[in-house]
Design a protein around this motif. Structure first.
Motif, PDB file in Angstrom:
ATOM      1  N   TYR A   7      -7.467  10.514  -4.789  1.00 16.91           N
ATOM      2  CA  TYR A   7      -6.210  11.223  -4.499  1.00 16.91           C
ATOM      3  C   TYR A   7      -6.055  12.489  -5.344  1.00 16.91           C
ATOM      4  CZ  TYR A   7      -4.726   6.914  -2.190  1.00 16.91           C
ATOM      5  OH  TYR A   7      -4.631   5.825  -1.378  1.00 16.91           O
ATOM      6  N   ARG A  43       0.816  -1.210   0.000  1.00 14.06           N
ATOM      7  CA  ARG A  43       0.000   0.000   0.000  1.00 14.06           C
ATOM      8  C   ARG A  43       0.848   1.258   0.000  1.00 14.06           C
ATOM      9  NH1 ARG A  43      -5.636  -0.121   1.605  1.00 14.06           N
ATOM     10  NH2 ARG A  43      -6.206  -2.250   2.068  1.00 14.06           N
ATOM     11  N   SER A  44       1.963   1.228   0.712  1.00 18.68           N
ATOM     12  CA  SER A  44       2.779   2.445   0.790  1.00 18.68           C
ATOM     13  C   SER A  44       3.316   2.847  -0.578  1.00 18.68           C
ATOM     14  CB  SER A  44       3.922   2.269   1.788  1.00 18.68           C
ATOM     15  OG  SER A  44       4.807   1.270   1.347  1.00 18.68           O
ATOM     16  N   LEU A  80       0.006   7.096  -6.169  1.00 20.56           N
ATOM     17  CA  LEU A  80      -1.313   7.693  -6.372  1.00 20.56           C
ATOM     18  C   LEU A  80      -1.350   9.137  -5.856  1.00 20.56           C
ATOM     19  CD1 LEU A  80      -3.608   4.661  -5.566  1.00 20.56           C
ATOM     20  CD2 LEU A  80      -3.103   5.657  -7.800  1.00 20.56           C
ATOM     21  N   ARG A  81      -0.724   9.396  -4.710  1.00 25.54           N
ATOM     22  CA  ARG A  81      -0.682  10.771  -4.188  1.00 25.54           C
ATOM     23  C   ARG A  81       0.062  11.707  -5.132  1.00 25.54           C
ATOM     24  NH1 ARG A  81       0.932   8.507   0.489  1.00 25.54           N
ATOM     25  NH2 ARG A  81       3.025   9.327   0.215  1.00 25.54           N
ATOM     26  N   ARG A 109       2.002   1.966  -3.574  1.00 26.02           N
ATOM     27  CA  ARG A 109       0.865   2.361  -4.396  1.00 26.02           C
ATOM     28  C   ARG A 109       0.335   3.729  -3.968  1.00 26.02           C
ATOM     29  NH1 ARG A 109      -3.397  -2.105  -5.022  1.00 26.02           N
ATOM     30  NH2 ARG A 109      -3.591  -1.704  -2.816  1.00 26.02           N
ATOM     31  N   ASP A 110       0.213   3.943  -2.661  1.00 27.54           N
ATOM     32  CA  ASP A 110      -0.279   5.235  -2.167  1.00 27.54           C
ATOM     33  C   ASP A 110       0.665   6.369  -2.536  1.00 27.54           C
ATOM     34  OD1 ASP A 110      -2.488   4.003  -1.140  1.00 27.54           O
ATOM     35  OD2 ASP A 110      -1.847   4.106   0.947  1.00 27.54           O
TER      36      ASP A 110
END
Length: 188
Positions: free
Chosen positions: A185, A135-136, A142-143, A138-139
């Motif tokens: 995002y 997730r980190s 995305l951010r 991907r996040d």
């Protein structure tokens, strides 16, 4: 079964005793006294302590290596998105195609559109297909990239629709998925 004291078989006592200048009985008493005295207890404690320390160090090293692999993945994906060709294509799409009708696009416009679509499609498919990318990672992408992902997708929608109609519903599936998950995002 032979009895062994400090690595010396009882059958070897006469030879070991003679070598030490002791009688067999004296040598046997000496060995029993040494073994029974607990003089090697600290060695056993040191051994077990070293094994515990080794296990802790190995766990820390494994956690560090796992984190390094994640950072390496982020770096490689970032390198891919920041490639000169991809950057120029995104710039062209945002700067020149945002206000241009699809019917008026040139071959160069389509080439840049295809470059943007394929780069984001590949990124989306990597995120979809790999459970290792956490997730980190991907996040992070995305951010940072959500505004570009969403904006270019919106500009390229007529092109994407035409390509999907020509190549089937799974065409640009990674880009469609990426656009959907990037939307929350977009305004961050």
């Amino acid at each position: 079964m032979r009895k062994v004291i400090l690595g010396i078989s009882l059958s070897a006592y006469p030879y070991a005793a003679n070598a030490q200048g002791l009688t067999e009985a004296q040598f046997g008493q000496l060995l029993v006294a040494i073994q029974g005295s607990g003089s090697h207890h600290w060695l056993e404690m040191a051994y077990w302590t070293s094994q515990i320390v080794l296990a802790v160090v190995a766990s820390i090293a494994a956690a560090f290596a796992y984190r390094q692999v994640g950072l390496f993945e982020q770096f490689e994906l970032l390198k891919y998105l920041q490639d000169q060709t991809n950057r120029e294509a995104r710039r062209h799409v945002i700067k020149f195609l945002a206000n241009k009708k699809y019917e008026e696009w040139s071959d160069d416009d389509e080439r840049n559109a295809q470059t943007v679509c394929s780069s984001y499609d590949n990124l989306g498919r990597v995120f979809q297909g790999r459970t290792r990318i956490g997730r980190s990672t991907r996040d992070f992408f995305l951010r940072v990239w959500a505004p570009s992902i969403c904006r270019t997708y919106d500009i390229l929608t007529p092109y994407i629709t035409e390509r999907i109609n020509a190549n089937g519903p799974n065409y640009m599936g990674g880009y469609k998925w990426l656009r959907r998950v990037a939307e929350p995002y977009r305004s961050i």
